[in-house]
Design an enzyme around this catalytic site. Structure first.
Site, PDB file in Angstrom:
ATOM      1  N   THR A  86       0.824  -1.214   0.000  1.00  0.00           N
ATOM      2  CA  THR A  86       0.000   0.000   0.000  1.00  0.00           C
ATOM      3  C   THR A  86       0.858   1.263   0.000  1.00  0.00           C
ATOM      4  O   THR A  86       1.916   1.283   0.623  1.00  0.00           O
ATOM      5  CB  THR A  86      -0.846  -0.004   1.289  1.00  0.00           C
ATOM      6  OG1 THR A  86      -1.733  -1.096   1.208  1.00  0.00           O
ATOM      7  CG2 THR A  86      -1.600   1.280   1.506  1.00  0.00           C
ATOM      8  N   ARG A 141     -13.964  -7.955   1.260  1.00  0.00           N
ATOM      9  CA  ARG A 141     -13.038  -7.619   2.354  1.00  0.00           C
ATOM     10  C   ARG A 141     -12.548  -6.178   2.219  1.00  0.00           C
ATOM     11  O   ARG A 141     -12.204  -5.705   1.142  1.00  0.00           O
ATOM     12  CB  ARG A 141     -11.854  -8.589   2.315  1.00  0.00           C
ATOM     13  CG  ARG A 141     -10.822  -8.384   3.416  1.00  0.00           C
ATOM     14  CD  ARG A 141      -9.638  -7.573   2.941  1.00  0.00           C
ATOM     15  NE  ARG A 141      -8.583  -7.492   3.957  1.00  0.00           N
ATOM     16  CZ  ARG A 141      -7.529  -6.688   3.861  1.00  0.00           C
ATOM     17  NH1 ARG A 141      -7.384  -5.918   2.812  1.00  0.00           N
ATOM     18  NH2 ARG A 141      -6.637  -6.650   4.814  1.00  0.00           N
ATOM     19  N   VAL A 142     -12.510  -5.465   3.340  1.00  0.00           N
ATOM     20  CA  VAL A 142     -11.951  -4.113   3.385  1.00  0.00           C
ATOM     21  C   VAL A 142     -10.831  -4.121   4.422  1.00  0.00           C
ATOM     22  O   VAL A 142     -10.991  -4.668   5.512  1.00  0.00           O
ATOM     23  CB  VAL A 142     -13.040  -3.084   3.780  1.00  0.00           C
ATOM     24  CG1 VAL A 142     -12.439  -1.713   4.037  1.00  0.00           C
ATOM     25  CG2 VAL A 142     -14.111  -3.001   2.697  1.00  0.00           C
ATOM     26  N   GLY A 143      -9.706  -3.531   4.077  1.00  0.00           N
ATOM     27  CA  GLY A 143      -8.571  -3.510   4.999  1.00  0.00           C
ATOM     28  C   GLY A 143      -8.533  -2.247   5.839  1.00  0.00           C
ATOM     29  O   GLY A 143      -9.532  -1.540   6.003  1.00  0.00           O
ATOM     30  N   ASP A 144      -7.365  -1.956   6.356  1.00  0.00           N
ATOM     31  CA  ASP A 144      -7.176  -0.786   7.224  1.00  0.00           C
ATOM     32  C   ASP A 144      -7.017   0.516   6.435  1.00  0.00           C
ATOM     33  O   ASP A 144      -7.282   1.600   6.956  1.00  0.00           O
ATOM     34  CB  ASP A 144      -5.917  -0.969   8.089  1.00  0.00           C
ATOM     35  CG  ASP A 144      -4.672  -1.098   7.223  1.00  0.00           C
ATOM     36  OD1 ASP A 144      -4.721  -1.843   6.215  1.00  0.00           O
ATOM     37  OD2 ASP A 144      -3.650  -0.456   7.533  1.00  0.00           O
ATOM     38  N   THR A 179       1.056   0.161   6.552  1.00  0.00           N
ATOM     39  CA  THR A 179       1.021  -0.798   5.457  1.00  0.00           C
ATOM     40  C   THR A 179       1.179  -2.180   6.065  1.00  0.00           C
ATOM     41  O   THR A 179       1.668  -2.315   7.182  1.00  0.00           O
ATOM     42  CB  THR A 179       2.133  -0.481   4.438  1.00  0.00           C
ATOM     43  OG1 THR A 179       2.106  -1.458   3.386  1.00  0.00           O
ATOM     44  CG2 THR A 179       3.516  -0.499   5.069  1.00  0.00           C
ATOM     45  N   GLY A 180       0.748  -3.186   5.349  1.00  0.00           N
ATOM     46  CA  GLY A 180       0.853  -4.543   5.868  1.00  0.00           C
ATOM     47  C   GLY A 180      -0.511  -5.162   6.099  1.00  0.00           C
ATOM     48  O   GLY A 180      -1.505  -4.721   5.509  1.00  0.00           O
ATOM     49  N   GLY A 203      -3.789  -5.535   7.167  1.00  0.00           N
ATOM     50  CA  GLY A 203      -4.711  -4.527   7.664  1.00  0.00           C
ATOM     51  C   GLY A 203      -5.502  -4.947   8.880  1.00  0.00           C
ATOM     52  O   GLY A 203      -5.823  -4.117   9.743  1.00  0.00           O
TER      53      GLY A 203
HETATM   54  C1  SD4 Z   1      -4.660  -4.007   3.525  1.00  0.00           C
HETATM   55  N1  SD4 Z   1      -2.967  -2.676   4.558  1.00  0.00           N
HETATM   56  O1  SD4 Z   1      -5.551  -4.011   2.686  1.00  0.00           O
HETATM   57  C2  SD4 Z   1      -3.484  -3.099   3.288  1.00  0.00           C
HETATM   58  C3  SD4 Z   1      -2.519  -3.808   2.432  1.00  0.00           C
HETATM   59  C4  SD4 Z   1      -1.146  -3.238   2.462  1.00  0.00           C
HETATM   60  O2  SD4 Z   1       1.015  -3.167   1.784  1.00  0.00           O
HETATM   61  O3  SD4 Z   1      -0.787  -2.445   3.227  1.00  0.00           O
HETATM   62  N2  SD4 Z   1      -0.260  -3.585   1.673  1.00  0.00           N
HETATM   63  O4  SD4 Z   1      -4.665  -4.724   4.520  1.00  0.00           O
END
Ligand code: SD4
Length: 329
Positions: free
Chosen positions: A191, A219-222, A242-243, A245
């Site tokens: 991200t 699905r929805v992330g952070d 990032t990472g 979520g």
């Molecule tokens: C998520 N945080 O959708 C995002 C993905 C992401 O590096 O950060 N990718 O969970």
């Protein structure tokens, strides 16, 4: 419908960066008139973003160096990655969910605490700009799915096929096993979260992603969740994540980091504490990556992650470069 007025940002030319005006150093109760020399620090415009998206920070810097606002800088900065079809984690060319649909999440936040977000948005290359429209043209903060897409068309955004030849092929290949697994640092996603300070010392942030590749549909992330993937408080600083979520949402990561900075931690210390909180809830677990990036009102930055591999891009008057973050493991 229009709660917020569109504010045109004034550009004052390159002199803005040379003049180095002064801002209050975290002592909000004081007025400029009552400040002593030692209370003041020079404003240093700066743009930072997660990972090594150097074209994005370069674009943000183009905006800042002519006196543009932090809000314009972060929007235009992350748009570079949304439009880049070779970036398979953001915007057009992002990898699809397990049903083969590219669904995008994004948010944006300004110096006054105004914010906008879109979640599960299909067929639009620039979700961050739709998020900004939500912020500026509606009384709402988050629009989702079909409603967000309809709103985008009403605002003049074009329908586009976000799947590319490359991501279509990868998806067909993935379908043969349909196995969802994350691999540290090449975790099916990267991200872009961006934070900037402009010539007035004002902070803004944006975050945009296609989320985890082959995620469950819906699905929805952070990344589009204010407080989780992004948070800005113009008195204190900003943070973005990032990472994985789900883990960032569980700790309301970006809000936590800004609050830790409010309590006196440096951006670096705050990011480290944010990761430690996540690891405390996941004792012994090593199979996921999180990276936090933060900036404070003085333009100091920090980054920290679970596993080695995370870095952030930084552009300020002293130059443009990549900063490799330390990690929990
Ligand atoms: C998520 N945080 O959708 C995002 C993905 C992401 O590096 O950060 N990718 O969970």
């Amino acid at each position: 419908m229009k709660r917020r007025k569109f504010l045109k940002n004034s550009t004052t030319g390159t002199a803005a960066l040379v003049a180095t005006p002064l801002m209050v150093s975290c002592k909000n109760e004081k007025t400029t008139a009552s400040l002593s020399e030692s209370d003041q620090v020079p404003i240093k415009p700066i743009a930072v973003c997660t990972w090594n998206f150097q074209n994005a920070t370069a674009k943000a810097w183009d905006v800042l160096k002519i006196g543009g606002s932090a809000l314009d800088a972060v929007e235009q900065g992350v748009m570079v990655e949304e439009a880049d079809v070779t970036n398979e984690t953001v915007g057009k060319g992002g990898r699809p969910d397990r049903d083969g649909h590219v669904t995008l999440d994004a948010c944006i936040m300004d110096k006054d605490g105004n914010c906008g977000a879109v979640v599960y948005l299909k067929n639009i290359t620039h979700p961050v700009s739709v998020a900004r429209k939500v912020m500026e043209e509606t009384p709402h903060i988050i629009l989702a799915g079909k409603g967000a897409e309809k709103f985008a068309y009403e605002q003049g955004f074009k329908k586009e096929d976000l799947l590319t030849e490359s991501t279509r092929k990868q998806y067909e290949e993935w379908k043969k096993t349909s196995k969802y697994e994350t691999t540290i640092n090449i975790e099916n996603h990267d991200t872009i979260g961006m934070l900037a300070i402009d010539k007035n010392g004002d902070i803004a942030g944006a975050c945009t992603t296609s989320g985890m590749a082959y995620k469950v549909a819906g699905r929805v992330g952070d990344s589009p969740i204010i407080g989780a993937g992004l948070y800005v408080d113009n008195e204190v600083g900003g943070a973005t994540a990032t990472g994985v979520g789900e883990e960032v949402i569980r700790t309301v990561g970006s809000f936590l980091i800004v609050e830790l900075m409010r309590q006196g931690k440096s951006p670096q210390e705050a990011c480290e504490e944010g990761v430690r909180r996540i690891m405390k809830k996941n004792e012994g677990r090593e199979d996921f990556q999180i990276g936090f990036l933060a900036i404070n009102k003085q333009g100091e930055t920090g980054g920290y992650c679970v596993h080695p591999g995370f870095s952030y891009q930084k552009y300020d008057p002293s130059g443009h470069g990549n900063v490799v973050s330390n990690s929990f493991y």
